[in-house]
Design a protein around this motif. Structure first.
Motif, PDB file in Angstrom:
ATOM      1  N   ALA A 128       4.747  -5.510 -11.067  1.00  0.00           N
ATOM      2  CA  ALA A 128       4.888  -5.110  -9.662  1.00  0.00           C
ATOM      3  C   ALA A 128       5.707  -3.834  -9.495  1.00  0.00           C
ATOM      4  O   ALA A 128       5.343  -2.963  -8.699  1.00  0.00           O
ATOM      5  N   LEU A 129       6.803  -3.715 -10.222  1.00  0.00           N
ATOM      6  CA  LEU A 129       7.632  -2.507 -10.083  1.00  0.00           C
ATOM      7  C   LEU A 129       6.886  -1.244 -10.516  1.00  0.00           C
ATOM      8  O   LEU A 129       6.889  -0.241  -9.785  1.00  0.00           O
ATOM      9  N   PRO A 130       6.219  -1.252 -11.684  1.00  0.00           N
ATOM     10  CA  PRO A 130       5.471  -0.037 -12.050  1.00  0.00           C
ATOM     11  C   PRO A 130       4.305   0.269 -11.110  1.00  0.00           C
ATOM     12  O   PRO A 130       4.020   1.439 -10.826  1.00  0.00           O
ATOM     13  N   ALA A 176       0.150   0.047  -5.406  1.00  0.00           N
ATOM     14  CA  ALA A 176      -1.170   0.676  -5.563  1.00  0.00           C
ATOM     15  C   ALA A 176      -2.256  -0.355  -5.238  1.00  0.00           C
ATOM     16  O   ALA A 176      -2.215  -1.491  -5.721  1.00  0.00           O
ATOM     17  N   ALA A 177      -3.229   0.042  -4.423  1.00  0.00           N
ATOM     18  CA  ALA A 177      -4.149  -0.913  -3.806  1.00  0.00           C
ATOM     19  C   ALA A 177      -4.962  -1.728  -4.814  1.00  0.00           C
ATOM     20  O   ALA A 177      -4.996  -2.968  -4.749  1.00  0.00           O
ATOM     21  N   VAL A 178      -5.635  -1.062  -5.755  1.00  0.00           N
ATOM     22  CA  VAL A 178      -6.552  -1.765  -6.651  1.00  0.00           C
ATOM     23  C   VAL A 178      -5.827  -2.720  -7.595  1.00  0.00           C
ATOM     24  O   VAL A 178      -6.170  -3.925  -7.652  1.00  0.00           O
ATOM     25  N   PRO A 179      -4.800  -2.280  -8.353  1.00  0.00           N
ATOM     26  CA  PRO A 179      -4.114  -3.250  -9.222  1.00  0.00           C
ATOM     27  C   PRO A 179      -3.425  -4.358  -8.441  1.00  0.00           C
ATOM     28  O   PRO A 179      -3.377  -5.508  -8.900  1.00  0.00           O
ATOM     29  N   VAL A 228      -3.050 -10.050  -7.167  1.00  0.00           N
ATOM     30  CA  VAL A 228      -2.965 -11.058  -6.120  1.00  0.00           C
ATOM     31  C   VAL A 228      -4.120 -12.049  -6.246  1.00  0.00           C
ATOM     32  O   VAL A 228      -3.940 -13.265  -6.110  1.00  0.00           O
ATOM     33  N   ALA A 229      -5.341 -11.561  -6.519  1.00  0.00           N
ATOM     34  CA  ALA A 229      -6.490 -12.459  -6.690  1.00  0.00           C
ATOM     35  C   ALA A 229      -6.273 -13.386  -7.882  1.00  0.00           C
ATOM     36  O   ALA A 229      -6.566 -14.600  -7.806  1.00  0.00           O
ATOM     37  N   ALA A 230      -5.766 -12.829  -8.990  1.00  0.00           N
ATOM     38  CA  ALA A 230      -5.483 -13.660 -10.164  1.00  0.00           C
ATOM     39  C   ALA A 230      -4.404 -14.693  -9.848  1.00  0.00           C
ATOM     40  O   ALA A 230      -4.461 -15.843 -10.308  1.00  0.00           O
ATOM     41  N   SER A 231      -3.420 -14.302  -9.046  1.00  0.00           N
ATOM     42  CA  SER A 231      -2.343 -15.220  -8.675  1.00  0.00           C
ATOM     43  C   SER A 231      -2.863 -16.346  -7.791  1.00  0.00           C
ATOM     44  O   SER A 231      -2.472 -17.517  -7.951  1.00  0.00           O
ATOM     45  N   VAL A 232      -3.737 -16.015  -6.847  1.00  0.00           N
ATOM     46  CA  VAL A 232      -4.338 -17.056  -5.992  1.00  0.00           C
ATOM     47  C   VAL A 232      -5.107 -18.056  -6.853  1.00  0.00           C
ATOM     48  O   VAL A 232      -4.975 -19.274  -6.680  1.00  0.00           O
ATOM     49  N   PHE A 233      -5.901 -17.548  -7.777  1.00  0.00           N
ATOM     50  CA  PHE A 233      -6.624 -18.445  -8.688  1.00  0.00           C
ATOM     51  C   PHE A 233      -5.640 -19.336  -9.443  1.00  0.00           C
ATOM     52  O   PHE A 233      -5.833 -20.554  -9.555  1.00  0.00           O
ATOM     53  N   LEU A 252       3.022  -8.381  -3.106  1.00  0.00           N
ATOM     54  CA  LEU A 252       2.968  -8.131  -1.661  1.00  0.00           C
ATOM     55  C   LEU A 252       4.160  -7.310  -1.189  1.00  0.00           C
ATOM     56  O   LEU A 252       4.013  -6.439  -0.315  1.00  0.00           O
ATOM     57  N   TYR A 253       5.323  -7.547  -1.762  1.00  0.00           N
ATOM     58  CA  TYR A 253       6.477  -6.722  -1.400  1.00  0.00           C
ATOM     59  C   TYR A 253       6.265  -5.277  -1.849  1.00  0.00           C
ATOM     60  O   TYR A 253       6.676  -4.332  -1.164  1.00  0.00           O
ATOM     61  N   GLY A 254       5.620  -5.115  -2.989  1.00  0.00           N
ATOM     62  CA  GLY A 254       5.288  -3.758  -3.413  1.00  0.00           C
ATOM     63  C   GLY A 254       4.319  -3.104  -2.442  1.00  0.00           C
ATOM     64  O   GLY A 254       4.447  -1.913  -2.113  1.00  0.00           O
ATOM     65  N   LEU A 255       3.368  -3.873  -1.935  1.00  0.00           N
ATOM     66  CA  LEU A 255       2.398  -3.358  -0.967  1.00  0.00           C
ATOM     67  C   LEU A 255       3.089  -2.952   0.332  1.00  0.00           C
ATOM     68  O   LEU A 255       2.694  -1.977   0.988  1.00  0.00           O
ATOM     69  N   LEU A 256       4.138  -3.706   0.707  1.00  0.00           N
ATOM     70  CA  LEU A 256       4.889  -3.386   1.923  1.00  0.00           C
ATOM     71  C   LEU A 256       5.887  -2.249   1.722  1.00  0.00           C
ATOM     72  O   LEU A 256       6.523  -1.795   2.680  1.00  0.00           O
ATOM     73  N   GLY A 257       6.061  -1.821   0.449  1.00  0.00           N
ATOM     74  CA  GLY A 257       6.942  -0.695   0.165  1.00  0.00           C
ATOM     75  C   GLY A 257       8.414  -1.017   0.142  1.00  0.00           C
ATOM     76  O   GLY A 257       9.257  -0.119   0.327  1.00  0.00           O
TER      77      GLY A 257
END
Length: 497
Positions: A252-254, A258-261, A266-271, A295-300
């Motif tokens: 998450a930190l690196p 970024a949208a695609v990774p 997140v999809a893998a985590s939901v599974f 998600l926190y990375g997505l929120l910046g």
């Protein structure tokens, strides 16, 4: 831990189906929110609503699941409004949060529907704290939740309803008492006490992320009854969170939003959440923490200090739950395991009796539903006994007894499944020796589960008629008798805990 996840049996590939369907349903929900032009915050709330609808709605019938899903907004929207309206009033907000916690836990008295509605109400309040929701955002959030529930329901009840046509799964529950004797009432008081502790200490650690501690306390209480189950679950929650933080640092930190990774992780985590929930709470929490980090990375707002704070808040929440179950109206592990074992043993006898009746040609006799019920009861027994077989349990003698009881119950289940298979044979016929064997099984069960049962064991047995040949069901009935006789020793040595 790895073995439990990847080697655990998955009859009918139900866990695999559920996890795959969850990814499809939640992805569709988020995509619909994006196409509707909703903000990132609204899409997150919508995705959360879809996840909860797919994860917590567990009514035994498809119709019941649809009704419960339709009721989710009825409890979620008012809670969202209260949380948003009290955003600038901390004391009133905290009091309202405590009330939602108490009501959410108490609602479990109404079975799977009450449980799902209680969880949804809590998570809507939690989401409002997570996103710092204010009243002006409510219309957009309401629309996102409705769109997401419609999208996930389209997948669950339309495109991929693999439950349709399957027999309704039994939903056993502990015996209900009155007042504080009722388990759900005691748990509601415990949860409020634990959350009050988590609120105070969590806010002392961080006035922005205190809700993590509250969430940890809440989820430790979900699907637990005794203090032993809660202690084990608290330990596993902290362990899973620590493991998930490793993903936060490594991925998450690196990535930093970024949208695609982020979408892929997140999809893998939901599974992972859906696939591991039934077999390993630690791994489920690992995937929950990994998803939250992304998600926190997505929120910046993601940084290393935030990940460390999450571990600290989670530990505080788990400690709050532990203190609550130890000090406030405790429910002993012995009392819970004793009731579930009794229920399982009575179901074993019912299976044997239904099999004998089926072979005797009794109309409507069918051991199948009883076998399914026994599987559910054994799952509850394993959960109740898990504190006694945990590696950190202090008594090796009690571990050995608990493992012995579990092994003998598994033997009973295996014999019962074989009995049901014998009864389904179209050429199978009745043998009078089956009635005598079922009578002995009944006596053995009563001797194990009731004080008066031991007197029946001394009654003369009915005569066993002579019959030529060997009936296949007799072998399995005799196996049941041997397992029940062996179970008397460890059960009689059980001690309160």
């Amino acid at each position: 831990m790895l073995k439990r996840v990847f080697v655990a049996p998955d009859p009918g590939r139900l866990r695999l189906r559920s996890a795959t369907r969850a990814v499809v349903g939640i992805s569709l929900a988020v995509a619909v929110c994006g196409l509707a032009g909703h903000s990132l915050s609204a899409a997150i709330v919508g995705g959360l609503a879809a996840l909860l609808a797919l994860f917590t709605v567990t009514d035994p019938t498809v119709r019941g699941q649809a009704v419960t899903t339709a009721l989710l907004p009825a409890v979620g929207f008012p809670v969202l409004a209260v949380a948003a309206g009290l955003h600038d009033y901390p004391l009133a907000r905290d009091a309202a949060f405590l009330a939602v916690v108490g009501a959410g836990v108490y609602a479990r008295r109404w079975g799977p529907r009450g449980h799902a509605l209680g969880v949804f109400a809590f998570m809507m309040f939690f989401a409002a704290q997570f996103l710092h929701t204010v009243p002006a955002q409510l219309p957009e959030l309401y629309a996102a939740v409705l769109l997401s529930l419609c999208a996930s329901s389209t997948v669950r009840f339309g495109l991929w309803c693999y439950e349709r046509g399957r027999p309704a799964a039994p939903v056993p529950a502990l015996s209900q008492g009155r007042g504080l004797a009722r388990v759900t009432t005691r748990q509601a008081v415990q949860a409020m006490a634990g959350v009050a502790f988590a609120l105070g200490v969590g806010q002392a650690l961080s006035d922005q992320r205190w809700y993590w501690a509250v969430g940890a306390t809440w989820w430790v209480f979900v699907n637990t009854v005794s203090r032993g189950e809660t202690l084990v679950r608290g330990f596993r929650r902290v362990l899973g969170t620590v493991l998930g933080i490793v993903v936060g640092f490594a991925v998450a930190l690196p990535v930093q939003g970024a949208a695609v990774p982020t979408a892929l992780v997140v999809a893998a985590s939901v599974f992972g959440i859906f696939y591991t929930a039934a077999v390993s709470y630690s791994w489920m929490m690992f995937f929950v923490t990994a998803m939250a980090s992304m998600l926190y990375g997505l929120l910046g707002v993601l940084d290393a200090s935030l990940l460390v704070l999450r571990v600290a808040e989670t530990a505080v929440g788990a400690l709050g739950a532990v203190l609550a179950v130890l000090l406030v109206l405790p429910v002993t592990t012995h009392a819970v395991t004793d009731e579930w074992i009794r229920r399982a043993l009575h179901c074993v006898h019912a299976c044997a009796a239904e099999t004998a009746a089926r072979l005797a040609g009794t109309p409507g006799a069918d051991p199948g539903p009883r076998v399914a019920e026994l599987e559910v009861l054994l799952a509850r027994v394993r959960l109740a006994v898990s504190p006694l077989v945990h590696p950190l349990h202090y008594s090796s003698e009690r571990k050995a007894r608990a493992r012995e009881v579990l092994a003998l119950l598994d033997t009973c289940a295996q014999e019962v499944r074989s009995l049901a298979a014998a009864a389904s044979d179209p050429v199978a016929s009745h043998d009078d020796r089956l009635s005598a064997a079922c009578w002995r099984v009944e006596v053995a069960v009563e001797a194990l589960t009731s004080p008066t049962g031991s007197r029946r064991a001394g009654e003369p047995q009915p005569p066993v008629p002579h019959a030529a040949g060997h009936h296949p069901a007799l072998t399995h009935l005799h196996g049941l008798e041997r397992a029940l006789a062996a179970m008397a020793v460890p059960l009689q040595r059980q001690e309160p805990a």
